[in-house]
Scaffold this motif. Structure first.
Motif, PDB file in Angstrom:
ATOM      1  N   GLY A   1     -30.901 -10.299 -41.585  1.00  0.00           N
ATOM      2  CA  GLY A   1     -31.876  -9.590 -42.296  1.00  0.00           C
ATOM      3  C   GLY A   1     -33.240 -10.501 -42.985  1.00  0.00           C
ATOM      4  N   ASN A   2     -34.205 -10.008 -42.921  1.00  0.00           N
ATOM      5  CA  ASN A   2     -35.528 -10.854 -43.246  1.00  0.00           C
ATOM      6  C   ASN A   2     -36.356  -9.880 -44.155  1.00  0.00           C
ATOM      7  OD1 ASN A   2     -35.101 -13.187 -41.270  1.00  0.00           O
ATOM      8  ND2 ASN A   2     -34.642 -11.520 -39.975  1.00  0.00           N
ATOM      9  N   CYS A   3     -36.790 -10.616 -45.066  1.00  0.00           N
ATOM     10  CA  CYS A   3     -37.805 -10.120 -46.087  1.00  0.00           C
ATOM     11  C   CYS A   3     -38.628 -11.208 -46.747  1.00  0.00           C
ATOM     12  CB  CYS A   3     -37.243  -9.343 -46.970  1.00  0.00           C
ATOM     13  SG  CYS A   3     -38.420  -8.360 -48.211  1.00  0.00           S
TER      14      CYS A   3
ATOM     15  N   THR B   1     -43.193  -7.295 -38.405  1.00  0.00           N
ATOM     16  CA  THR B   1     -43.327  -8.151 -37.343  1.00  0.00           C
ATOM     17  C   THR B   1     -43.045  -7.490 -35.954  1.00  0.00           C
ATOM     18  OG1 THR B   1     -41.299  -9.390 -37.668  1.00  0.00           O
ATOM     19  CG2 THR B   1     -43.198 -10.311 -38.697  1.00  0.00           C
ATOM     20  N   HIS B   2     -41.783  -6.734 -36.244  1.00  0.00           N
ATOM     21  CA  HIS B   2     -41.339  -6.040 -35.012  1.00  0.00           C
ATOM     22  C   HIS B   2     -40.107  -4.963 -35.228  1.00  0.00           C
ATOM     23  CE1 HIS B   2     -38.892  -9.473 -35.117  1.00  0.00           C
ATOM     24  NE2 HIS B   2     -37.987  -9.025 -33.953  1.00  0.00           N
ATOM     25  N   GLU B   3     -39.881  -4.252 -34.621  1.00  0.00           N
ATOM     26  CA  GLU B   3     -38.840  -3.203 -34.773  1.00  0.00           C
ATOM     27  C   GLU B   3     -37.422  -3.600 -34.780  1.00  0.00           C
ATOM     28  OE1 GLU B   3     -40.572  -3.499 -32.080  1.00  0.00           O
ATOM     29  OE2 GLU B   3     -39.446  -2.584 -30.325  1.00  0.00           O
TER      30      GLU B   3
ATOM     31  N   SER C   1     -33.646  -4.360 -35.919  1.00  0.00           N
ATOM     32  CA  SER C   1     -33.060  -4.044 -37.352  1.00  0.00           C
ATOM     33  C   SER C   1     -32.988  -5.001 -38.479  1.00  0.00           C
ATOM     34  CB  SER C   1     -31.872  -3.439 -37.040  1.00  0.00           C
ATOM     35  OG  SER C   1     -30.658  -4.194 -37.582  1.00  0.00           O
ATOM     36  N   ASP C   2     -33.009  -6.193 -37.954  1.00  0.00           N
ATOM     37  CA  ASP C   2     -33.031  -7.292 -39.009  1.00  0.00           C
ATOM     38  C   ASP C   2     -34.321  -7.486 -39.863  1.00  0.00           C
ATOM     39  OD1 ASP C   2     -33.685  -8.382 -36.471  1.00  0.00           O
ATOM     40  OD2 ASP C   2     -33.585 -10.394 -37.655  1.00  0.00           O
ATOM     41  N   HIS C   3     -35.403  -6.634 -39.249  1.00  0.00           N
ATOM     42  CA  HIS C   3     -36.814  -6.520 -39.913  1.00  0.00           C
ATOM     43  C   HIS C   3     -37.236  -5.302 -40.347  1.00  0.00           C
ATOM     44  CE1 HIS C   3     -37.554 -10.819 -38.193  1.00  0.00           C
ATOM     45  NE2 HIS C   3     -36.459 -10.399 -37.638  1.00  0.00           N
ATOM     46  N   ILE C   4     -36.639  -4.351 -40.229  1.00  0.00           N
ATOM     47  CA  ILE C   4     -36.910  -2.994 -40.526  1.00  0.00           C
ATOM     48  C   ILE C   4     -35.600  -2.233 -41.463  1.00  0.00           C
ATOM     49  CG2 ILE C   4     -38.637  -2.671 -38.887  1.00  0.00           C
ATOM     50  CD1 ILE C   4     -36.775  -0.895 -37.286  1.00  0.00           C
TER      51      ILE C   4
ATOM     52  N   THR D   1     -41.485 -16.144 -36.970  1.00  0.00           N
ATOM     53  CA  THR D   1     -40.027 -16.208 -36.596  1.00  0.00           C
ATOM     54  C   THR D   1     -39.994 -15.122 -35.166  1.00  0.00           C
ATOM     55  OG1 THR D   1     -39.526 -14.273 -37.914  1.00  0.00           O
ATOM     56  CG2 THR D   1     -39.258 -16.140 -38.887  1.00  0.00           C
ATOM     57  N   ASP D   2     -38.942 -15.376 -34.801  1.00  0.00           N
ATOM     58  CA  ASP D   2     -38.619 -14.301 -33.456  1.00  0.00           C
ATOM     59  C   ASP D   2     -39.232 -14.409 -32.486  1.00  0.00           C
ATOM     60  OD1 ASP D   2     -37.614 -12.960 -36.361  1.00  0.00           O
ATOM     61  OD2 ASP D   2     -36.647 -11.984 -34.673  1.00  0.00           O
ATOM     62  N   LEU D   3     -39.406 -15.934 -31.911  1.00  0.00           N
ATOM     63  CA  LEU D   3     -40.103 -16.245 -30.647  1.00  0.00           C
ATOM     64  C   LEU D   3     -39.358 -16.945 -29.661  1.00  0.00           C
ATOM     65  CD1 LEU D   3     -42.780 -18.578 -31.567  1.00  0.00           C
ATOM     66  CD2 LEU D   3     -40.884 -18.122 -32.790  1.00  0.00           C
TER      67      LEU D   3
ATOM     68  N   GLY E   1     -36.461 -14.765 -26.444  1.00  0.00           N
ATOM     69  CA  GLY E   1     -35.393 -14.779 -27.601  1.00  0.00           C
ATOM     70  C   GLY E   1     -35.827 -15.487 -28.643  1.00  0.00           C
ATOM     71  N   HIS E   2     -35.132 -16.552 -28.989  1.00  0.00           N
ATOM     72  CA  HIS E   2     -35.478 -17.425 -30.174  1.00  0.00           C
ATOM     73  C   HIS E   2     -35.401 -18.801 -30.197  1.00  0.00           C
ATOM     74  CE1 HIS E   2     -34.356 -13.887 -32.963  1.00  0.00           C
ATOM     75  NE2 HIS E   2     -33.586 -13.347 -32.086  1.00  0.00           N
ATOM     76  N   LEU E   3     -36.329 -19.490 -31.183  1.00  0.00           N
ATOM     77  CA  LEU E   3     -36.288 -21.008 -31.152  1.00  0.00           C
ATOM     78  C   LEU E   3     -35.166 -21.742 -31.464  1.00  0.00           C
ATOM     79  CD1 LEU E   3     -39.737 -21.789 -32.389  1.00  0.00           C
ATOM     80  CD2 LEU E   3     -39.092 -21.345 -29.979  1.00  0.00           C
TER      81      LEU E   3
ATOM     82  N   GLY F   1     -36.381 -21.045 -41.262  1.00  0.00           N
ATOM     83  CA  GLY F   1     -35.393 -20.106 -41.473  1.00  0.00           C
ATOM     84  C   GLY F   1     -35.003 -19.252 -40.475  1.00  0.00           C
ATOM     85  N   HIS F   2     -34.635 -17.856 -40.631  1.00  0.00           N
ATOM     86  CA  HIS F   2     -33.941 -17.087 -39.640  1.00  0.00           C
ATOM     87  C   HIS F   2     -32.920 -17.826 -38.801  1.00  0.00           C
ATOM     88  CE1 HIS F   2     -33.463 -13.726 -36.592  1.00  0.00           C
ATOM     89  NE2 HIS F   2     -34.596 -13.093 -37.156  1.00  0.00           N
ATOM     90  N   LEU F   3     -32.001 -18.364 -39.473  1.00  0.00           N
ATOM     91  CA  LEU F   3     -30.869 -19.040 -39.009  1.00  0.00           C
ATOM     92  C   LEU F   3     -29.914 -18.296 -38.485  1.00  0.00           C
ATOM     93  CD1 LEU F   3     -32.013 -21.502 -40.246  1.00  0.00           C
ATOM     94  CD2 LEU F   3     -29.926 -22.298 -40.918  1.00  0.00           C
TER      95      LEU F   3
HETATM   96 ZN   LIG Z   1     -35.298 -11.164 -36.337  1.00  0.00          ZN
END
Ligand SMILES: [Zn+2]
Ligand SMILES: [Zn+2]
Length: 265
Positions: free
Chosen positions: A12-14, A55-57, A59-62, A144-146, A192-194, A217-219
């Motif tokens: 989860g991210n905020c 940033t995108h839809e 679930s860990d962002h919305i 994040t998320d790239l 995916g993710h970095l 972050g976003h570990l």
């Molecule tokens: Zn994410």
């Protein structure tokens, strides 16, 4: 400007971003209750929030967005693809569609004394973005998320005073870890993710004399450890062909389920 991650990670991210006159949330991927608790620790409440940027839809962002919006209808800024993704996520419940502000052509937009720039990123969502932002004094970015980045993204992020960047996984931990093969392949892909190393290389390309601190972050919960991410990013910066060393800047690691260090820049 102050930047305070309320939660950051694959669960989860905020992230709060603001100054005396402007209070913004980037993403709402934890419960509304936890977001409100985070705001209270900053001496703020939902009533103070001027806008939520999504940033995108995923679930860990919305995840908390539906409940949050039913407590108080706050303007939601997102790409058109992300808005459609949110509206088709039935578990979020009812939204007043008037709250959505579509980022047409991903043009910059202003909220009080902040200007936000959405940048497209390579990630497996409808129309994902990251944001750089500036007020009269400082410029920062949350990325994040790239799965990968290109020169265009680096150039458009510009000269930053602070960078928050994803360091999602340790490649070996991911390869040997419990995820299914398709999920491993997805995370490792360009959408995916970095990884920790990729994050360090990405950050190295954004370093400049104005940067006072960095936060990663976003570990991933299963495929990373805070100390490992920190060491890998520090080493990549030291090994980069820049004049900077990994010890030149404090590198903070954002916490998963609690308030991280508040950064003032
Ligand atoms: Zn994410
Ligand atoms: Zn995502």
């Amino acid at each position: 400007m102050r930047i305070a991650p309320i939660a950051s990670g694959s669960s989860g991210n905020c992230i709060y971003v603001g100054d005396d006159n402007t209070h913004i949330l980037i993403d709402a991927g934890i419960s509304a209750k936890n977001i409100e608790e985070g705001l209270h620790s900053l001496d703020l409440s939902l009533d103070d929030i001027d806008a939520i940027l999504i940033t995108h839809e995923h679930s860990d962002h919305i995840k908390g967005l539906g409940v949050l919006e039913r407590k108080r209808e706050i303007p939601i800024y997102a790409s058109q693809g992300t808005i459609e993704g949110i509206l088709s996520t039935k578990s979020l419940g009812y939204f007043n569609r008037d709250c959505f502000k579509s980022l047409r052509n991903l043009s910059p937009f202003t909220i009080n004394d902040f200007t936000f720039n959405p940048h497209p990123v390579s990630h497996d969502a409808n129309e994902p973005v990251c944001f750089s932002f500036e007020n009269a004094h400082k410029r920062a970015a949350v990325v994040t998320d790239l799965g990968c980045y290109d020169d265009e993204l680096l150039k458009s992020l510009g000269k930053l005073d602070f960078i928050f960047a994803e360091a999602n996984h340790d490649v070996r931990m991911l390869q040997l870890g419990p995820y299914s093969y398709p999920l491993k392949r997805r995370i490792l892909s360009d959408r995916g993710h970095l990884s920790n190393e990729a994050s360090g290389r990405f950050i190295s390309k954004l370093l400049n004399d104005d940067i006072k601190s960095i936060m990663i972050g976003h570990l991933s919960d299963k495929n990373n450890l805070p100390d490992l991410a920190y060491e890998a990013v520090k080493v990549e910066i030291t090994m980069s062909d820049t004049k900077y060393d990994g010890l030149d800047f404090p590198i903070y690691v954002a916490k998963r389920n609690e308030m991280s260090k508040i950064v003032y820049c």
